[in-house]
Design a protein around this motif. Structure first.
Motif, mmCIF file in Angstrom:
data_model
loop_
_atom_site.group_PDB
_atom_site.id
_atom_site.type_symbol
_atom_site.label_atom_id
_atom_site.label_comp_id
_atom_site.label_asym_id
_atom_site.label_seq_id
_atom_site.Cartn_x
_atom_site.Cartn_y
_atom_site.Cartn_z
ATOM 1 N N PRO A 98 0.827 -1.225 0.000
ATOM 2 C CA PRO A 98 0.000 0.000 0.000
ATOM 3 C C PRO A 98 0.855 1.266 0.000
ATOM 4 O O PRO A 98 1.988 1.283 0.485
ATOM 5 C CB PRO A 98 -0.784 -0.100 1.309
ATOM 6 C CG PRO A 98 -0.671 -1.513 1.751
ATOM 7 C CD PRO A 98 0.599 -2.056 1.168
ATOM 8 N N ASP B 6 1.854 4.915 1.310
ATOM 9 C CA ASP B 6 1.912 5.534 2.627
ATOM 10 C C ASP B 6 0.907 6.689 2.697
ATOM 11 O O ASP B 6 0.795 7.461 1.741
ATOM 12 C CB ASP B 6 3.343 6.042 2.856
ATOM 13 C CG ASP B 6 3.537 6.611 4.223
ATOM 14 O OD1 ASP B 6 3.403 7.849 4.357
ATOM 15 O OD2 ASP B 6 3.814 5.828 5.143
ATOM 16 N N GLU B 7 0.214 6.821 3.811
ATOM 17 C CA GLU B 7 -0.777 7.902 3.974
ATOM 18 C C GLU B 7 -0.148 9.283 3.818
ATOM 19 O O GLU B 7 -0.777 10.193 3.277
ATOM 20 C CB GLU B 7 -1.479 7.794 5.336
ATOM 21 C CG GLU B 7 -2.491 6.677 5.424
ATOM 22 C CD GLU B 7 -3.694 6.851 4.499
ATOM 23 O OE1 GLU B 7 -4.141 7.996 4.272
ATOM 24 O OE2 GLU B 7 -4.183 5.828 4.000
ATOM 25 N N LEU C 57 0.048 10.020 0.160
ATOM 26 C CA LEU C 57 -1.265 10.354 -0.394
ATOM 27 C C LEU C 57 -1.635 11.798 -0.053
ATOM 28 O O LEU C 57 -2.148 12.528 -0.905
ATOM 29 C CB LEU C 57 -2.332 9.390 0.116
ATOM 30 C CG LEU C 57 -2.177 7.934 -0.333
ATOM 31 C CD1 LEU C 57 -3.292 7.074 0.250
ATOM 32 C CD2 LEU C 57 -2.131 7.816 -1.845
ATOM 33 N N ALA D 150 -7.748 6.945 -4.297
ATOM 34 C CA ALA D 150 -7.112 6.892 -2.979
ATOM 35 C C ALA D 150 -7.326 5.520 -2.343
ATOM 36 O O ALA D 150 -6.403 4.953 -1.737
ATOM 37 C CB ALA D 150 -7.666 7.996 -2.081
ATOM 38 N N SER D 151 -8.518 4.973 -2.496
ATOM 39 C CA SER D 151 -8.837 3.659 -1.943
ATOM 40 C C SER D 151 -7.947 2.575 -2.556
ATOM 41 O O SER D 151 -7.410 1.718 -1.848
ATOM 42 C CB SER D 151 -10.319 3.355 -2.191
ATOM 43 O OG SER D 151 -10.647 2.058 -1.814
ATOM 44 N N LEU E 92 -4.975 3.008 -3.982
ATOM 45 C CA LEU E 92 -3.592 3.222 -3.559
ATOM 46 C C LEU E 92 -3.363 2.802 -2.109
ATOM 47 O O LEU E 92 -2.249 2.425 -1.742
ATOM 48 C CB LEU E 92 -3.197 4.679 -3.773
ATOM 49 C CG LEU E 92 -3.130 5.112 -5.242
ATOM 50 C CD1 LEU E 92 -2.965 6.619 -5.347
ATOM 51 C CD2 LEU E 92 -2.025 4.376 -5.986
ATOM 52 N N ARG E 93 -4.394 2.829 -1.303
ATOM 53 C CA ARG E 93 -4.277 2.346 0.082
ATOM 54 C C ARG E 93 -4.156 0.825 0.143
ATOM 55 O O ARG E 93 -3.739 0.278 1.148
ATOM 56 C CB ARG E 93 -5.468 2.817 0.908
ATOM 57 C CG ARG E 93 -5.396 4.271 1.274
ATOM 58 C CD ARG E 93 -6.541 4.707 2.181
ATOM 59 N NE ARG E 93 -6.365 6.091 2.553
ATOM 60 C CZ ARG E 93 -7.045 7.102 2.013
ATOM 61 N NH1 ARG E 93 -7.979 6.871 1.098
ATOM 62 N NH2 ARG E 93 -6.800 8.344 2.401
ATOM 63 N N GLU E 94 -4.530 0.148 -0.940
ATOM 64 C CA GLU E 94 -4.395 -1.306 -1.007
ATOM 65 C C GLU E 94 -3.150 -1.739 -1.776
ATOM 66 O O GLU E 94 -2.514 -2.728 -1.434
ATOM 67 C CB GLU E 94 -5.624 -1.938 -1.667
ATOM 68 C CG GLU E 94 -6.858 -1.895 -0.808
ATOM 69 C CD GLU E 94 -8.004 -2.673 -1.411
ATOM 70 O OE1 GLU E 94 -7.757 -3.718 -2.065
ATOM 71 O OE2 GLU E 94 -9.155 -2.244 -1.230
ATOM 72 N N ASP F 218 0.072 0.248 -4.151
ATOM 73 C CA ASP F 218 0.627 1.499 -4.673
ATOM 74 C C ASP F 218 0.992 1.337 -6.144
ATOM 75 O O ASP F 218 2.154 1.199 -6.519
ATOM 76 C CB ASP F 218 1.842 1.910 -3.854
ATOM 77 C CG ASP F 218 2.289 3.327 -4.146
ATOM 78 O OD1 ASP F 218 1.529 4.076 -4.796
ATOM 79 O OD2 ASP F 218 3.400 3.690 -3.711
#
Length: 143
Positions: free
Chosen positions: A18, A20-21, A24, A40-41, A43-45, A47
């Protein structure tokens, strides 16, 4: 959700870790636009997403910053193309077109941009539809 969809569409895919916050958040700051929720969803799973040819159909978060800023800041592009300030480019294919989110009166949509003509054409309305088309219809973006 996204990893499962990508695995169904392309079983050989090797999802990345994923994003990194903090990265993002840096994307939104750097581009002065909010990341679309579905991007965004994803990329959170994972990258970024590559197809079987190695094309980054969804760019990693750091590339979102680098490529979008490079396109916005390139002096020659300002003369050749309409502004990119309201777009977030996020993927490409092996034949040249690039894909970007744009905000419309109806919400975000995904356009395919042709660098030779500066044509920007609505391609799909969701990231899911984009991925399905990338992995099931190959290079059908030129139609």
């Amino acid at each position: 959700m996204w990893r499962e969809l990508i695995g169904e569409l392309y079983p050989e895919a090797e999802p990345a870790p994923p994003a990194d916050e903090a990265v993002l958040a840096a994307v939104e700051r750097a581009l002065s636009l909010p990341l679309p929720f579905e991007l965004a969803s994803l990329l959170r799973e994972t990258d970024g997403v590559r197809n079987e040819y190695g094309d980054e159909v969804v760019w990693p978060a750091r590339r979102l910053i680098e490529d979008n800023l490079a396109m916005r800041d390139e002096p020659d592009y300002a003369e050749l193309y309409a502004p990119f300030d309201e777009m977030i480019f996020f993927g490409d294919s092996d034949m040249g077109p690039q894909f970007a989110y744009v905000h419309t009166d109806y919400g975000p949509g995904i356009v395919v941009w042709d660098h030779e003509t500066d044509r920007r054409r609505l391609a799909v309305v969701s990231l899911r539809d984009y991925l399905v088309r990338c992995f099931t219809q190959g290079n059908g973006w030129h139609r």
